[in-house]
Enzyme design. Structure first.
Site, short mmCIF file in Angstrom:
data_model
loop_
_atom_site.label_atom_id
_atom_site.label_comp_id
_atom_site.label_asym_id
_atom_site.label_seq_id
_atom_site.Cartn_x
_atom_site.Cartn_y
_atom_site.Cartn_z
CE LYS A 658 5.65 -6.56 9.62
NZ LYS A 658 4.69 -7.61 9.94
CG ASP A 757 -3.07 -7.91 4.87
OD1 ASP A 757 -4.26 -8.26 4.77
OD2 ASP A 757 -2.15 -8.70 5.09
#
Ligand SMILES: *[C@@H]1O[C@H](CO)[C@@H](O)[C@H](O)[C@H]1NC(C)=O
Ligand SMILES: *[C@@H]1O[C@H](CO)[C@@H](O)[C@H](O)[C@H]1NC(C)=O
Ligand SMILES: *[C@@H]1O[C@H](CO)[C@@H](O)[C@H](O)[C@H]1NC(C)=O
Ligand SMILES: *[C@@H]1O[C@H](CO)[C@@H](O)[C@H](O)[C@H]1NC(C)=O
Ligand SMILES: *[C@@H]1O[C@H](CO)[C@@H](O)[C@H](O)[C@H]1NC(C)=O
Ligand SMILES: *[C@@H]1O[C@H](CO)[C@@H](O)[C@H](O)[C@H]1NC(C)=O
Ligand SMILES: *[C@@H]1O[C@H](CO)[C@@H](O)[C@H](O)[C@H]1NC(C)=O
Ligand SMILES: *[C@@H]1O[C@H](CO)[C@@H](O)[C@H](O)[C@H]1NC(C)=O
Length: 912
Positions: A658, A757
């Protein structure tokens, strides 16, 4: 001694043998035999070393499985061990190895010069015995552990010490006076603890000190005047304490100081004139104190070295001195929330490197400072909350890099120049509460990047709303309230597909409010005060012919998803950014990445990196990771806060990487904070959380490493795999996934972490289809160290955003429950959270909640391929649907806690 923690199973059996062998080898470090033996492989000499029992015990106590005498008979070649003449152990470097246990044993290694045990899991008091026992120790790093209690006074006996780092622990009490004996000290780091008392005078007697960093403690009292007598001092960082009194004049006396950070204290008095003596000063941050008086003109004498001047939230007065213009390298000037008066000096226009000029909330006056438009690097201009008057120049946007133009709460008049349309990179435009007149120029619609806010409220604007506003498809918040805007709300505004917050109130708008979900989801107050406006969400009906369905303007929710995603990424970054480098244009860095893609890539300099999981250390190669993530072809997805890449290691290991661009290069301690948080997350023990296994930091980029999840995401399972011809009904698997996610989320809430999220795209499935919640670390990584910046808002993915978010702009625990409810609905229906098929402005939640109104039964909502398989499946699905409806209640207070949700789901699962 007790061995704590868990031992990798593969090593435990070999341990005893290894320990014995190690003991033999280590005996060479004995002082008695070291003169007679110089070759460490000579077993005769080894046998007699007095270090033997120490290293043996240390090996066992700290469970250092990779100290493997069978593979490497010479202890001096073991990882982290350095030996001097005669195989005497002189260095132990064991950072970031997840170690715990009792380190008192180290004090027996009497020749030690270097001891680095940073970033481990040591707890309890720092052993006092270290002090007297290590006369040669020059470097001691115990930072980023969980040491508690006071700093032992005996550390003052480490007479050779040059560098002492105790930062980021849980140490308390005062700095012991015995440390005054550490006269050779060059670096002293005690930040991030809970130390009390004052900064002792004796610190000023440490004549070799270059770095003194004690920020984020509870230190009180005044800054000792004699710190100025330390002729070598380059960095003094005392922010976030409770210091009082004045900034001593003498601090600038030596002239070597480069970085002075005193933010967030209670300092008073004025900025000393002597600051001009600091020819090397690059970074001055003294915001959030109670400083008074003017900025001395001598600041100009600092000249080209000054890059960062931050003195906001004080009681400074007088004029902003034109001498700042002599600091040609100045990139940030923040004087917000003071009492500055007069005009903005024209000469500031000479600052070609200035990127942020923030002078909001002062008493500045005069015409809009046109000369500032000459600063070609300017990305943020914040003049809000002053008394600037006159009209805005047509050339306002000749500064092509401007991203934030904040001019609200002034006395600006005249029309908004059509030239505003040239501000192509603008993310936020605040012009509210001025005396602007005329109509809104249609050219505003050309600012396609505008995403955070367009606020023109409380002015004298008239005429219609330009339909070109509809082109602002990234804009999240629009406020044109309290003007005299007339005409209808143009239907074209439905093009503003990212809109979350609108305010049209108190104008002269009329006609029907267009059917557009952000409008109807708004409170009636957003449209109030327009006499002739009618339709939902206002209570006033437009007459008989209210057929919202007539206008079939379909919005592609896929586009919305993408846009909101990218918009919020910027939004999040923006809220968090402290330094300048993070504000670099996203497009620029993207372009850079594309340029290198496919071409021979020169790997950038890696600043830091670590793998938390010992068994994976060998298999991970940092340079390869960086190179793999520079290739666009390896990009798997664009997340809200990051991009995801796959990376194949030379060892064959497949990683999921990421990429975050939020590491502040200027303030290194944020990086340390981040690493610390990552390590904490890597230690979280819950089966349903996807924990980071490591990280790499280069330039201003952070790469987070995760295991590759072989069965992809829940979103892929529900919306891609389930759509194929080979799909096998899999309700029990889906229910297990739901329970797993609920348990993971309940655990996060239990340890007070709110996920930013939650979405099916962030739920990963391992080879057994167990669910792991991803992006858990994001909430902490974008949370800067306390008090230095405020994180305003991050909302998550479209379709999962709770309705209250539009007003609160904050993600909350009930907000997480809502998002989880959406995931449950996806699992039950196999439908996307936002799907064109539901109709204009209707998302999955609305579609399900309004089923009974449409006369549909639950069976018509749930995925019939599952609910028709068996009576038992259908019963379970109906029960889960009830839970999902509770979770997605419009009222946050009515939603159950995750703990309760887990119970309800387990009950469903139990009733097979
Ligand atoms: C560590 O070991 C020393 C002696 O080996 C002992 O005195 C001390 O109490 C131990 N500390 C802890 C925290 O167990
Ligand atoms: C602790 O401080 C020393 C300098 O005194 C530095 O070299 C080291 O990197 C610091 N440790 C950590 C974990 O940041
Ligand atoms: C810090 O110390 C103060 C006073 O000793 C204490 O009240 C407080 O709880 C401590 N805070 C933490 C986080 O340990
Ligand atoms: C600092 O050093 C001076 C001169 O050596 C000495 O007089 C003074 O007492 C010292 N101060 C402290 C606080 O140790
Ligand atoms: C600064 O604060 C101290 C107490 O902390 C006080 O004695 C002093 O008068 C203050 N100075 C000014 C200039 O306000
Ligand atoms: C301004 O910064 C540049 C780059 O960091 C540096 O090379 C230059 O010397 C600085 N200018 C002055 C006057 O110090
Ligand atoms: C990510 O977004 C960029 C542009 O923002 C696009 O070019 C790229 O194809 C996207 N990648 C994926 C995997 O969605
Ligand atoms: C799930 O992962 C396992 C292990 O990698 C693999 O054998 C299996 O084919 C995967 N299943 C699906 C549906 O992708």
């Amino acid at each position: 001694m007790a061995a704590r923690g868990s031992l990798p199973a593969s090593c435990s059996s070999a341990l005893l043998i290894i320990v014995m062998a190690c003991a033999l080898l280590l005996s060479s470090s004995s002082s008695s035999s070291s003169s007679s033996s110089s070759t460490s492989s000579s077993s005769a000499a080894i046998m007699t070393s007095s270090s033997q029992p120490t290293m043996l015990a240390l090996r066992k106590e700290l469970m250092l499985a990779d100290w493997d005498p069978t593979a490497a008979p010479d202890c001096c070649s073991w990882r982290g061990v350095t030996c001097g003449d005669g195989s005497v152990v002189e260095g132990l470097d064991l950072p970031r190895r997840n170690l715990r246990g009792n380190i008192s044993l180290v004090s027996a290694l009497s020749s030690l010069k270097r001891l680095d045990l940073s970033s481990n899991s040591f707890r309890g008091p720092i052993p006092a015995s270290l002090g007297g026992a290590l006369p040669s120790l020059e470097f001691l790093d115990l930072s980023m552990n969980r040491f508690q209690g006071p700093i032992p006074p005996s550390l003052g006996d480490l007479r050779s010490l040059k560098s002492l780092n105790l930062s980021n622990n849980f140490l308390s009490g005062e700095m012991p006076d015995e440390l005054a004996k550490l006269e050779r000290l060059q670096e002293l780091h005690i930040s991030g603890n809970n130390l009390t008392g004052s900064v002792p005078d004796w610190v000023g007697n440490l004549t070799h000190l270059r770095v003194f960093s004690a920020y984020e403690n509870s230190l009180s009292g005044v800054i000792p005047k004699n710190l100025g007598s330390i002729s070598q001092l380059e960095v003094l960082n005392l922010h976030s304490n409770q210091l009082r009194g004045e900034i001593p004049e003498s601090i600038f006396a030596s002239g070597r100081l480069q970085i002075l950070i005193l933010t967030l204290n209670g300092l008073n008095g004025s900025i000393p004139e002597s600051i001009g003596k600091c020819k090397f000063l690059s970074n001055l941050r003294i915001g959030n104190n109670r400083l008074i008086g003017p900025v001395p003109p001598s600041i100009g004498n600092v000249g080209g070295s000054l890059t960062y001047f931050e003195a906001d939230n004080n009681h400074l007065r007088g004029e902003i001195v034109p001498e700042f213009a002599q600091c040609s390298n100045l990139t940030l000037l923040n004087l917000a929330s003071n009492g500055f008066t007069g005009t903005l000096p024209e000469k500031l226009g000479d600052l070609k490197n200035l990127q942020e000029l923030i002078v909001s909330s002062n008493n500045l006056s005069g015409e809009f400072p046109k000369s500032i438009l000459k600063c070609r690097s300017l990305s943020k201009l914040d003049l809000s909350g002053n008394k600037f008057s006159g009209s805005l120049p047509e050339t306002l946007c000749n500064m092509s890099r401007l991203q934030f133009l904040l001019l609200d709460h002034n006395f600006l008049s005249g029309e908004i120049p059509p030239g505003i349309g040239s501000c192509g990179r603008l993310l936020e435009l605040q012009m509210g509460s001025n005396f602007l007149s005329g109509s809104i120029p249609p050219e505003i619609g050309r600012i396609r990047n505008l995403q955070i806010t367009l606020n023109l409220s409380f002015n004298h604007l008239r005429g219609p709303l330009p339909r070109e506003l509809g082109k602002l498809d990234k804009l999240v918040s629009l406020d044109v309230s309290n003007n005299q805007i007339s005409g209808e709300i143009p239907a074209e505004l439905k093009g503003m597909m990212s809109l979350i917050e609108v305010d049209f109130s108190n104008n002269q708008l009329r006609g029907q409010i267009p059917a557009f979900s952000p409008f109807q989801k708004s409170p009636p107050s957003s449209f109030a005060g327009n006499k002739e406006l009618c339709g939902d969400p206002l209570n006033s009906n437009c007459g008989a012919d209210t057929n919202y369905g007539a206008d079939h303007h379909k919005v592609s929710y896929k586009i919305i998803l993408a846009v909101v995603g990218s918009g919020l990424a910027v939004f999040a970054a923006v809220s968090v950014v402290v330094g300048l480098f993070m504000l670099r244009e996203k497009q620029e860095s993207d372009a850079k990445a594309t340029m290198v893609a496919g071409v021979v890539v020169v790997a950038p300099q890696i600043v830091a990196g670590n793998v938390f999981v010992d068994s994976l250390k060998q298999a991970v190669d940092f340079d390869s990771i960086v190179k793999e993530t520079l290739r666009d072809s390896n990009k798997i997805s664009n997340g809200t806060f990051s991009s995801n890449y796959k990376a194949v290691m030379p060892s064959g290991l497949l990683l999921s990487v990421k990429k975050l661009k939020s590491v502040d290069r200027t303030v290194v301690h944020y990086q340390n904070k981040m690493i610390r948080e990552l390590e904490r997350f890597s230690n979280l023990s819950h089966a349903n959380l996807m924990r980071p296994i490591g990280y790499v930091i280069y330039e201003d980029v952070a790469l987070l490493l995760h295991r590759h999840m072989s069965n992809g995401t829940l979103a892929q399972l529900l919306h891609e795999k389930a759509a194929t011809a080979e799909y096998e009904p899999d309700w029990p698997r889906r229910l297990s996934i739901a329970v797993g996610v609920a348990e993971g989320l309940a655990f996060l809430h239990h340890i007070a972490i709110i996920h930013l999220d939650i979405s099916s795209g962030n739920i990963f499935l391992d080879s057994n289809f167990s669910a792991l919640i991803g992006e858990i670390e994001i909430s902490k990584l974008i949370d800067p160290s306390k008090g230095t910046a405020s994180i305003s808002a991050v909302a998550g993915s479209f379709g999962y955003i709770p309705p209250e978010y539009a007003y609160t702009m904050q993600v909350t625990v009930p907000g997480n429950v809502y998002s989880f409810g959406v995931v449950l609905l996806e699992i039950l229906t196999s439908r996307l959270p936002a799907d064109e098929g539901f109709g204009e402005g209707i998302d999955l939640v609305k579609w399900v909640h309004s089923a009974s109104v449409r006369g549909e039964t639950p069976e018509q909502i749930m995925d019939a391929r599952l609910s028709t398989v068996s009576f038992a499946w259908r019963t379970q699905m109906l029960a889960v649907l009830k839970v999902a409806l509770l979770c997605t209640d419009r009222a946050p207070a009515k939603r159950p806690k995750m703990k309760k949700v887990v119970e309800m789901l387990l009950e469903v699962k139990g009733n097979q």
